[in-house]
Scaffold this motif. Structure first.
Motif, PDB file in Angstrom:
ATOM      1  N   ASP A 101       0.808  -1.207   0.000  1.00 21.47           N
ATOM      2  CA  ASP A 101       0.000   0.000   0.000  1.00 21.47           C
ATOM      3  C   ASP A 101       0.846   1.263   0.000  1.00 21.47           C
ATOM      4  N   LYS A 102       2.162   1.124   0.181  1.00 17.36           N
ATOM      5  CA  LYS A 102       3.053   2.287   0.180  1.00 17.36           C
ATOM      6  C   LYS A 102       3.698   2.518  -1.183  1.00 17.36           C
ATOM      7  N   LEU A 103       3.486   1.604  -2.117  1.00 13.35           N
ATOM      8  CA  LEU A 103       4.066   1.763  -3.450  1.00 13.35           C
ATOM      9  C   LEU A 103       3.306   2.851  -4.204  1.00 13.35           C
ATOM     10  N   VAL A 104       4.003   3.915  -4.561  1.00 10.44           N
ATOM     11  CA  VAL A 104       3.382   5.043  -5.257  1.00 10.44           C
ATOM     12  C   VAL A 104       3.526   4.899  -6.768  1.00 10.44           C
ATOM     13  N   TYR A 105       4.692   4.488  -7.223  1.00  6.32           N
ATOM     14  CA  TYR A 105       4.937   4.393  -8.667  1.00  6.32           C
ATOM     15  C   TYR A 105       5.898   3.246  -8.947  1.00  6.32           C
ATOM     16  N   ARG A 106       5.610   2.530 -10.025  1.00  4.93           N
ATOM     17  CA  ARG A 106       6.493   1.487 -10.518  1.00  4.93           C
ATOM     18  C   ARG A 106       6.389   1.493 -12.039  1.00  4.93           C
ATOM     19  N   SER A 107       7.523   1.683 -12.707  1.00  5.60           N
ATOM     20  CA  SER A 107       7.506   1.896 -14.153  1.00  5.60           C
ATOM     21  C   SER A 107       6.895   0.724 -14.905  1.00  5.60           C
TER      22      SER A 107
END
Length: 486
Positions: free
Chosen positions: A310-316
Motif C-alpha cells: 500500500d506504500k508503493l506510489v509508482y512502478r515503471s
C-alpha cells in the motif's frame, strides 16, 4: 511541628540513581513488570536461567533460514542469550536483584554516544563469535566502553556481524515471537565496507565477485569510521533487541495489539522477488539515519515486503514509463519519497530537479534539460534520468553539496557513466496522513479535469446552421450554389 516518620523502607542512593536513569528513558514501568514476572518470589531475584532463555533467539522455537545462512551464524544465535546475560548482568548469590536488573538495562539501553554503542555491539559480536568457535581478530585496549579497537575484520566477519544485527532488528520488531525469518541479501553492505575500508590485490570487480572468497583485511579503525558515516544506526540493533526481550517478558500473558505489518509467514511472490525494495535494501536504508522514516520503511523487512504494497506510489513496469506517468502518480504526495532505480552499464542538498516539456509553444533560447535529476548543478547533474525513463547518467563531482564528493559508483572514474534503466520504483514513506492528502489532491484534480471536459450543448446552434457543417459541405462540393440567409 515534629518530623514525621515513614514505615516505608529506605531506598539506597544507588537504587535512586539507577531508577532515575531508567525513568528518563521511559522504561521504568516496563522493567518493574518484567522483574516481577521473571523473579523468584522466595529470593526476590531473577535466576540467570530465566534471563538466558528470555534473551535467546532460538529459545522460542525460531530459526533463521536461507541459502546464504552460514552454519556459524546458526551456532552464534544459539549462544546469543547467554552472551548478553554475561555481558550486561552482574549476578548475586540468588540471581539478579532489582538494583542490578535496572543497572544492567541502563548499561545497554541508556542514552550514550554512538561510539560507546558501537563498542558494546562489537564486544557482544566478539564474545558470540568465540562461543561459536569463529575467530575474530579484534582487540580492545581496555575494559572501558569507549576504548580504542585494534585489529581487523575479514569480509566474512563483516557479513556475520551484519547478519547478527539484522536478526536482532527483526526480533526487536516482531514482539509476538511468531514465525521464522529468512536472511536477506546483505552483500551490498559488505561490498560497501570493502570498497571503503580495504584494498584487494589486483583490484576489485564489485559487480562480479563472490565476497566469501575475498581475503581482504579491513582495519578496525576504518570499519568504525564506515559505520559512523554510513550506517550510524547499526549499533541501535543491540539496544532495541535488549529492550524488546524485556518488553516481551513484561507483557507475558497480555494480548498484544495487532501489528500494522503483515504476518512474517505470509510473503507475496511480487514482494519477495519483483520489488526493488527488498528486505536487505530496506533494512540498509533504515539504519542510515535516525528519523521517523525508519519506522515506515522498517515494515518492509519485518514482513518480507508483504506489508509494503500500500506504500508503493509508482512502478515503471506497472504504471508506465516516462516523466509524465511518474508525476501523475507522485504529484500531491506530501511526505518523504524513496526512489529506487535499477539500471545496468556497459550513480546541493536543496537540489532535486524535475522538468517537463512546457505546455505552451514558447521559444526558449536556453531550454532546460527535460528529465529528473539529483545533486550537482544544472547541466551537470550528479544523477540524471531522461524523460522516457530509459537511461540514467551518473557523474563524478568534486564539490557536490548533496552527496559525498567523488564517485557514487565503485571504480567510476571521472567520466559520466550511463546505464539502461530496467525499473524505477517510488515508495511513499509519509504514513497514512500523506497518502490521505494525496488522495484528496487527486480527487480534486480529477474533478477539475472532468469539469473542463464537459460541453454545454445548449450554447451551440443547430448542426444544420453551424459553420462547421457549411465548411464540410464546401469541401465536399465547392461548386454547389448556396443561399445566404440574412
Amino acid at each position: 511541628m515534629g518530623a514525621s516518620t515513614s514505615s516505608e523502607p529506605r531506598v539506597s542512593a544507588e537504587q535512586n540513581e539507577a531508577e532515575s536513569v531508567a525513568a528518563s528513558t521511559g522504561a521504568l514501568p516496563m522493567l518493574q513488570n518484567a522483574f516481577s514476572k521473571l523473579a523468584n518470589p522466595q529470593t526476590n531475584a531473577v535466576p540467570l536461567e530465566n534471563l538466558q532463555q528470555r534473551f535467546s533467539f532460538a529459545g522460542e522455537g525460531r530459526s533463521c533460514s536461507g541459502s546464504n545462512v552460514p552454519d556459524s551464524l546458526t551456532v552464534m544465535l544459539d549462544h546469543l542469550g547467554s552472551i548478553l546475560v554475561d555481558q550486561f548482568f552482574v549476578p548475586d548469590k540468588g540471581g539478579i536483584n532489582w538494583v542490578e536488573f535496572v543497572k544492567s538495562y541502563n548499561k545497554c539501553c541508556a542514552r550514550v554516544s554512538s561510539s560507546v554503542s558501537l563498542n558494546m555491539l562489537l564486544r557482544v559480536f566478539v564474545a558470540v563469535s568465540e562461543s561459536a568457535n569463529v575467530p575474530i581478530h579484534l582487540e580492545f585496549e581496555s575494559g572501558d566502553t569507549d576504548c580504542k579497537i585494534n585489529g581487523h575484520l575479514l569480509p566474512s566477519d563483516v557479513f556475520l556481524l551484519l547478519a547478527l544485527c539484522w536478526v536482532m532488528s527483526w526480533g526487536s520488531r516482531n514482539l509476538k515471537g511468531e514465525g521464522n525469518l529468512s536472511l536477506p541479501d546483505l552483500n551490498h553492505l559488505v561490498l560497501s565496507v570493502i570498497t571503503s575500508c580495504g584494498q584487494v590485490e589486483g583490484g576489485l570487480d564489485v559487480w562480479d565477485r563472490d565476497i566469501s572468497s575475498l581475503e581482504a583485511q579491513l582495519p578496525a579503525g576504518k570499519f568504525v569510521t564506515w559505520v559512523m558515516n554510513t550506517v550510524p544506526c547499526l549499533p541501535d540493533c543491540l539496544r532495541l533487541y535488549f529492550n524488546a526481550r524485556l518488553q516481551i517478558a513484561a507483557t507475558d500473558g497480555v494480548e498484544l495489539a495487532p501489528s500494522d505489518s503483515s504476518s512474517v509467514g505470509v510473503i507475496s511472490s511480487i514482494a519477495a522477488h519483483d520489488y526493488l525494495l527488498t528486505q536487505g535494501r530496506a533494512w540498509a536504508i533504515s539504519i542510515t539515519n535516525k528519523s521517523r522514516v525508519n519506522e515506515e520503511i522498517s515494515g518492509a523487512f519485518i514482513s518480507n515486503g508483504g506489508g509494503m504494497g500500500d506504500k508503493l506510489v509508482y512502478r515503471s513496469s506497472t504504471h508506465g514509463r516516462g516523466l509524465g506517468r511518474f508525476w501523475s502518480r507522485v504529484e500531491g504526495y506530501k511526505g518523504p519519497l524513496l526512489i529506487l532505480i535499477s539500471a545496468s552499464s556497459g550513480k546541493e542538498k536543496n537540489f532535486v530537479y524535475s522538468h517537463l516539456h512546457p505546455t505552451g509553444k514558447v521559444y526558449q533560447p536556453h531550454p532546460k534539460p527535460v528529465g529528473l535529476a539529483f545533486g550537482g548543478t544544472l547541466g551537470n547533474e550528479r544523477i540524471f534520468i531522461d524523460e522516457d525513463f530509459s537511461k540514467v547518467t551518473v557523474r563524478h563531482h568534486s564539490v557536490d553539496k548533496t552527496y559525498r564528493s567523488g564517485s557514487l559508483l565503485p571504480d567510476q572514474g571521472f567520466l559520466p557513466v550511463e546505464g539502461i534503466i530496467s525499473v524505477v520504483e517510488v515508495w511513499g514513506l509519509g504514513g497514512k496522513a500523506a497518502k490521505q492528502v494525496q488522495d484528496s489532491f487527486k480527487k480534486r484534480e480529477e474533478l477539475f479535469t472532468e469539469q473542463r471536459r464537459k460541453v454545454d450543448l445548449k450554447t451551440f446552434a443547430n448542426w444544420e446552421d453551424s459553420p462547421e457543417k457549411m465548411m464540410m459541405d464546401m469541401m465536399s462540393d465547392p461548386n454547389a450554389v448556396r443561399r445566404e440567409d440574412r
